[in-house]
Design a protein around this motif. Structure first.
Motif, short mmCIF file in Angstrom:
data_model
loop_
_atom_site.label_atom_id
_atom_site.label_comp_id
_atom_site.label_asym_id
_atom_site.label_seq_id
_atom_site.Cartn_x
_atom_site.Cartn_y
_atom_site.Cartn_z
N ASN A 1 48.73 0.98 16.51
CA ASN A 1 50.09 1.31 16.11
C ASN A 1 51.13 0.33 16.63
OD1 ASN A 1 49.65 2.08 18.76
ND2 ASN A 1 51.09 3.79 18.68
N LYS A 2 50.71 -0.74 17.32
CA LYS A 2 51.64 -1.73 17.85
C LYS A 2 51.73 -2.93 16.92
CE LYS A 2 52.34 0.54 21.70
NZ LYS A 2 53.64 1.17 22.02
N PRO A 3 52.89 -3.62 16.89
CA PRO A 3 53.02 -4.82 16.05
C PRO A 3 51.97 -5.88 16.39
CG PRO A 3 55.17 -4.11 16.82
CD PRO A 3 54.16 -3.28 17.55
N ASP A 4 51.72 -6.08 17.69
CA ASP A 4 50.63 -6.97 18.13
C ASP A 4 49.47 -6.09 18.59
OD1 ASP A 4 51.95 -9.74 18.09
OD2 ASP A 4 53.37 -8.54 19.24
N LYS A 5 48.34 -6.23 17.93
CA LYS A 5 47.25 -5.27 18.13
C LYS A 5 46.53 -5.45 19.47
CE LYS A 5 48.25 -4.12 13.97
NZ LYS A 5 49.14 -2.97 13.76
N PHE A 6 46.42 -6.68 19.96
CA PHE A 6 45.70 -6.96 21.20
C PHE A 6 46.67 -7.43 22.27
CE2 PHE A 6 42.49 -7.37 17.92
CZ PHE A 6 41.39 -6.73 18.48
N GLY A 7 46.46 -6.97 23.49
CA GLY A 7 47.32 -7.42 24.57
C GLY A 7 47.05 -6.66 25.86
N ILE A 8 47.89 -6.89 26.84
CA ILE A 8 47.82 -6.20 28.13
C ILE A 8 48.91 -5.14 28.16
CG2 ILE A 8 47.99 -6.46 30.63
CD1 ILE A 8 46.98 -9.29 30.33
N LYS A 9 48.52 -3.91 28.44
CA LYS A 9 49.47 -2.79 28.42
C LYS A 9 50.18 -2.67 29.77
CE LYS A 9 47.87 1.42 28.26
NZ LYS A 9 47.28 2.66 27.70
N PHE A 10 51.49 -2.53 29.69
CA PHE A 10 52.31 -2.31 30.89
C PHE A 10 52.99 -0.95 30.78
CE2 PHE A 10 51.64 -6.71 31.51
CZ PHE A 10 52.00 -7.03 32.80
N TRP A 11 53.08 -0.26 31.89
CA TRP A 11 53.91 0.93 31.99
C TRP A 11 55.21 0.53 32.67
CZ3 TRP A 11 48.56 2.26 33.19
CH2 TRP A 11 47.97 3.04 32.20
N LEU A 12 56.34 0.89 32.05
CA LEU A 12 57.64 0.41 32.49
C LEU A 12 58.61 1.56 32.67
CD1 LEU A 12 57.97 -2.55 29.95
CD2 LEU A 12 57.08 -2.66 32.28
N ALA A 13 59.49 1.42 33.66
CA ALA A 13 60.59 2.36 33.90
C ALA A 13 61.90 1.60 33.80
CB ALA A 13 60.45 3.02 35.27
N SER A 14 62.84 2.12 33.01
CA SER A 14 64.11 1.42 32.78
C SER A 14 65.28 2.37 32.93
CB SER A 14 64.14 0.80 31.37
OG SER A 14 63.06 -0.09 31.18
N ASP A 15 66.41 1.81 33.28
CA ASP A 15 67.66 2.57 33.34
C ASP A 15 68.12 2.87 31.91
OD1 ASP A 15 70.18 3.35 35.10
OD2 ASP A 15 70.92 2.26 33.35
N VAL A 16 68.43 4.12 31.61
CA VAL A 16 68.77 4.52 30.25
C VAL A 16 70.07 3.86 29.79
CG1 VAL A 16 69.38 6.47 28.77
CG2 VAL A 16 67.50 6.68 30.41
N ARG A 17 71.06 3.80 30.66
CA ARG A 17 72.37 3.29 30.24
C ARG A 17 72.34 1.80 29.98
NH1 ARG A 17 76.31 0.57 32.65
NH2 ARG A 17 75.21 0.68 34.65
N SER A 18 71.79 1.03 30.90
CA SER A 18 71.86 -0.43 30.80
C SER A 18 70.59 -1.07 30.26
CB SER A 18 72.16 -1.03 32.18
OG SER A 18 71.09 -0.74 33.09
N LYS A 19 69.50 -0.31 30.14
CA LYS A 19 68.18 -0.83 29.71
C LYS A 19 67.58 -1.79 30.74
CE LYS A 19 69.08 1.30 25.85
NZ LYS A 19 70.46 1.67 26.11
N TYR A 20 68.05 -1.73 31.98
CA TYR A 20 67.54 -2.60 33.04
C TYR A 20 66.18 -2.11 33.51
CZ TYR A 20 67.60 -5.36 37.38
OH TYR A 20 67.30 -6.23 38.39
N LEU A 21 65.23 -3.03 33.64
CA LEU A 21 63.89 -2.69 34.12
C LEU A 21 63.92 -2.47 35.63
CD1 LEU A 21 60.81 -2.48 33.46
CD2 LEU A 21 60.66 -4.88 34.12
#
Length: 276
Positions: free
Chosen positions: A47-67
């Protein structure tokens, strides 16, 4: 993933956390970074645009989108207990630096569960997220088909400190791939300088500054470029160190062999076999 690259990722996350304090709302999700590297933790996600890759779990600030936090999936984690679901383990690990401060975490249905919501609430953190209808902890009335509901209608169920909302609407999800380091730098630049600059203009300006700095370093360390020798006819590259018999007119200033642009040194027009 090599050990050096993994260390670079850890340093990037540490620097991101040291330079920014997130607001009250944090969102957690996964992102697939495309790669053709062959390793045991490379993922295939249809279901991803790029089918193969390394998966990352990320947490971001909702307001600024800062990782603010993140880590890659590298296979089974020995620190996770056998009775702890993967979603709970990921969310707890990413949110750990920001628990106990009254923040709210937004999740999608691959992470959300009632048990996780109760664990976070015990640490003064609330949870908002979609939940899969086949979860065992949901009541039977909530698992009934939503086809009987009219479009845009809502049903509410409450138990203890949890509220379940059932809403009928067609999902419309849009996934964007971003350069996380550039985005973090853009957010820090705007909030420290109070300059209103678009992300596109900032990334172009950043790329130009990095390019200028790189050119200065090359000019200060490289030897003068030699004269490029060219012939009238195009011939196959005779060096073939970085190409597959590319056609070219130029030849090496030392050995006089035909050489293409991929097989020359970066400072002199000398093939890579003759360059010291």
């Amino acid at each position: 993933m090599s050990r050096d690259k993994f260390i670079d990722i850890l340093r990037f996350i540490q620097n991101s956390q040291a330079c920014y304090k997130p607001d009250a709302n944090i969102t957690i999700d996964e992102q697939l970074f495309p790669t053709k590297a062959r390793c045991r933790f490379t993922q295939y996600m249809l279901n991803k645009p790029d089918k193969f890759g390394i998966k990352f779990w990320l947490a971001s600030d909702v307001r600024s989108k800062y990782l603010v936090n993140g880590f890659p999936y590298l296979g089974k984690d020995e620190t996770r207990g056998s009775n702890i679901p993967l979603g709970e383990f990921v969310v707890t690990k990413l949110a750990e630096p920001y628990l106990g401060c009254g923040r709210n975490i937004t999740l999608d249905n691959s992470f959300t569960s009632i048990s996780l919501a109760k664990k976070l609430l015990a640490k003064k953190t609330t949870l908002v997220g979609t939940i899969r209808a086949n979860r065992k902890e949901l009541p039977k009335i909530a698992k009934a088909k939503k086809d009987k509901m009219t479009q845009f209608s809502t049903k509410l169920y409450r138990s203890e400190n949890c509220t379940l909302t059932i809403y009928k609407s067609k999902p419309n999800t849009k996934v964007l791939l971003l350069n996380l380091a550039a985005i973090n730098a853009w957010i820090l630049y705007k909030e420290t300088t109070q300059v209103n600059i678009s992300r596109k203009d900032f990334i172009f300006q950043l790329a130009e500054e990095l390019r200028s700095k790189y050119r200065e370093e090359v000019e200060n360390t490289s030897i003068p470029m030699t004269e490029i020798h060219a012939t009238d006819t195009r011939k196959n590259c005779q060096v073939q160190q970085s190409c597959k018999r590319n056609r070219c007119k130029n030849h090496c200033a030392k050995c006089n062999r035909n050489v293409c642009g991929k097989c020359v040194s970066k400072t002199e027009f000398i093939c890579k076999k003759c360059f010291p």
